[in-house]
Motif scaffolding. Structure first.
Motif, PDB file in Angstrom:
ATOM      1  N   UNK A 146      53.637  27.413  32.243  1.00 24.18           N
ATOM      2  CA  UNK A 146      53.196  28.356  31.207  1.00 24.18           C
ATOM      3  C   UNK A 146      52.042  27.709  30.442  1.00 24.18           C
ATOM      4  N   UNK A 147      50.914  28.418  30.342  1.00 25.03           N
ATOM      5  CA  UNK A 147      49.775  27.825  29.657  1.00 25.03           C
ATOM      6  C   UNK A 147      49.097  28.831  28.747  1.00 25.03           C
ATOM      7  N   UNK A 148      48.366  28.295  27.785  1.00 24.29           N
ATOM      8  CA  UNK A 148      47.398  29.078  27.024  1.00 24.29           C
ATOM      9  C   UNK A 148      46.098  28.293  27.071  1.00 24.29           C
ATOM     10  N   UNK A 149      44.973  28.992  27.308  1.00 24.32           N
ATOM     11  CA  UNK A 149      43.687  28.312  27.418  1.00 24.32           C
ATOM     12  C   UNK A 149      42.602  29.136  26.751  1.00 24.32           C
TER      13      UNK A 149
ATOM     14  N   UNK B 264      47.075  23.511  34.055  1.00 24.16           N
ATOM     15  CA  UNK B 264      48.187  24.299  34.582  1.00 24.16           C
ATOM     16  C   UNK B 264      48.076  24.488  36.091  1.00 24.16           C
ATOM     17  N   UNK B 265      46.868  24.738  36.572  1.00 23.36           N
ATOM     18  CA  UNK B 265      46.680  24.915  38.012  1.00 23.36           C
ATOM     19  C   UNK B 265      46.951  23.616  38.765  1.00 23.36           C
ATOM     20  N   UNK B 266      46.538  22.478  38.189  1.00 26.01           N
ATOM     21  CA  UNK B 266      46.826  21.178  38.809  1.00 26.01           C
ATOM     22  C   UNK B 266      48.329  20.910  38.818  1.00 26.01           C
ATOM     23  N   UNK B 267      48.996  21.267  37.733  1.00 20.06           N
ATOM     24  CA  UNK B 267      50.448  21.087  37.651  1.00 20.06           C
ATOM     25  C   UNK B 267      51.165  21.968  38.668  1.00 20.06           C
TER      26      UNK B 267
ATOM     27  N   UNK C 183      57.045  27.937  42.346  1.00 21.28           N
ATOM     28  CA  UNK C 183      56.307  27.902  41.082  1.00 21.28           C
ATOM     29  C   UNK C 183      55.826  29.291  40.683  1.00 21.28           C
ATOM     30  N   UNK C 184      55.943  29.569  39.394  1.00 16.08           N
ATOM     31  CA  UNK C 184      55.280  30.724  38.790  1.00 16.08           C
ATOM     32  C   UNK C 184      54.271  30.208  37.779  1.00 16.08           C
ATOM     33  N   UNK C 185      53.010  30.539  37.985  1.00 19.46           N
ATOM     34  CA  UNK C 185      51.942  30.198  37.047  1.00 19.46           C
ATOM     35  C   UNK C 185      51.734  31.400  36.136  1.00 19.46           C
ATOM     36  N   UNK C 186      51.905  31.184  34.831  1.00 20.00           N
ATOM     37  CA  UNK C 186      51.822  32.282  33.872  1.00 20.00           C
ATOM     38  C   UNK C 186      51.025  31.846  32.647  1.00 20.00           C
TER      39      UNK C 186
ATOM     40  N   UNK D  93      54.679  23.235  30.133  1.00 22.00           N
ATOM     41  CA  UNK D  93      53.849  23.946  29.161  1.00 22.00           C
ATOM     42  C   UNK D  93      52.530  23.206  28.972  1.00 22.00           C
ATOM     43  N   UNK D  94      51.428  23.947  28.917  1.00 20.91           N
ATOM     44  CA  UNK D  94      50.101  23.377  28.674  1.00 20.91           C
ATOM     45  C   UNK D  94      49.385  24.259  27.663  1.00 20.91           C
ATOM     46  N   UNK D  95      48.985  23.663  26.545  1.00 21.92           N
ATOM     47  CA  UNK D  95      48.321  24.456  25.501  1.00 21.92           C
ATOM     48  C   UNK D  95      47.490  23.550  24.611  1.00 21.92           C
ATOM     49  N   UNK D  96      46.427  24.102  24.033  1.00 23.73           N
ATOM     50  CA  UNK D  96      45.592  23.305  23.130  1.00 23.73           C
ATOM     51  C   UNK D  96      46.266  23.067  21.786  1.00 23.73           C
ATOM     52  N   UNK D  97      45.745  22.076  21.099  1.00 19.07           N
ATOM     53  CA  UNK D  97      46.170  21.767  19.735  1.00 19.07           C
ATOM     54  C   UNK D  97      45.274  22.506  18.754  1.00 19.07           C
TER      55      UNK D  97
END
Length: 197
Positions: A9-12, A21-24, A35-38, A81-85
């Motif tokens: 799960x990512x926000x970019x 997220x794609x690398x993960x 895997x589900x990429x969302x 989870x991948x998201x900016x600060x």
């Protein structure tokens, strides 16, 4: 036994976290996971997004990636989870998605799953560790098992040495960062499989 199911799960805003997220997702699949990429839904007002060309372009670039739902969280055995600060904590778009998960949490459907996280900042001291720790606090409330990378692979050191999770400083995700992300995703799959054994 079926392969572990991992929701990435990512926000970019500008693309770095999508790259992470794609690398993960790629590494998790290589490690044997389904895997589900969302992506977390965009919550900023449209006029704000469209006023910045790079932000608008990123939203368009990931339009074909499904938005994350509670069903994805229920489906998964583990979460990446991948998201900016933003101002020392995770971006509000990711927080808004997390805040929709109350009903699932109340049913105990987020518990006993694995969780790991990554982030990005404008500068190396822009809140990377506080963001990751705040995400892990949420995971603990859910009853998840936190799977931080620790210092378990040389790639962690090569990418800057963050034992809490890969942390990107604005811009393109270079090879050392990609390796650290891949290690973190692989470790998540391995630990998820052990937990489910």
């Amino acid at each position: 036994m079926a392969d572990p199911k991992i929701a990435v799960i990512f926000y970019s805003t500008y693309g770095a976290n999508q790259q992470v997220a794609e690398a993960a997702a790629e590494a998790a699949r290589a490690a044997g996971a389904e895997v589900r990429l969302r992506r977390a839904p965009e919550t900023a007002p449209r006029e704000v997004v469209e006023a910045q060309d790079a932000w608008k372009a990123q939203l368009e670039a990931m339009a074909d990636i499904p938005e994350a739902t509670a069903e994805d969280m229920d489906w998964a055995d583990g979460y990446f989870f991948a998201a900016p600060t933003r101002f020392g904590v995770v971006a509000s778009q990711m927080r808004a998605f997390i805040d929709t998960l109350g009903p699932l949490w109340m049913e105990g459907k987020l518990a006993d799953k694995t969780f790991t996280a990554t982030t990005s900042t404008q500068s190396p001291h822009g809140g990377q560790e506080t963001t990751l720790l705040s995400l892990y606090t949420t995971a603990m409330h859910w009853g998840c098992v936190v799977v931080a990378p620790g210092y378990t692979d040389q790639s962690v050191f090569d990418a800057g040495g963050n034992p809490y999770g890969a942390a990107i400083t604005a811009g393109t995700v270079d090879a050392p960062k990609r390796a650290a992300v891949a290690h973190q995703a692989t470790r998540l799959v391995q630990m998820t499989a052990k937990l489910r054994a």
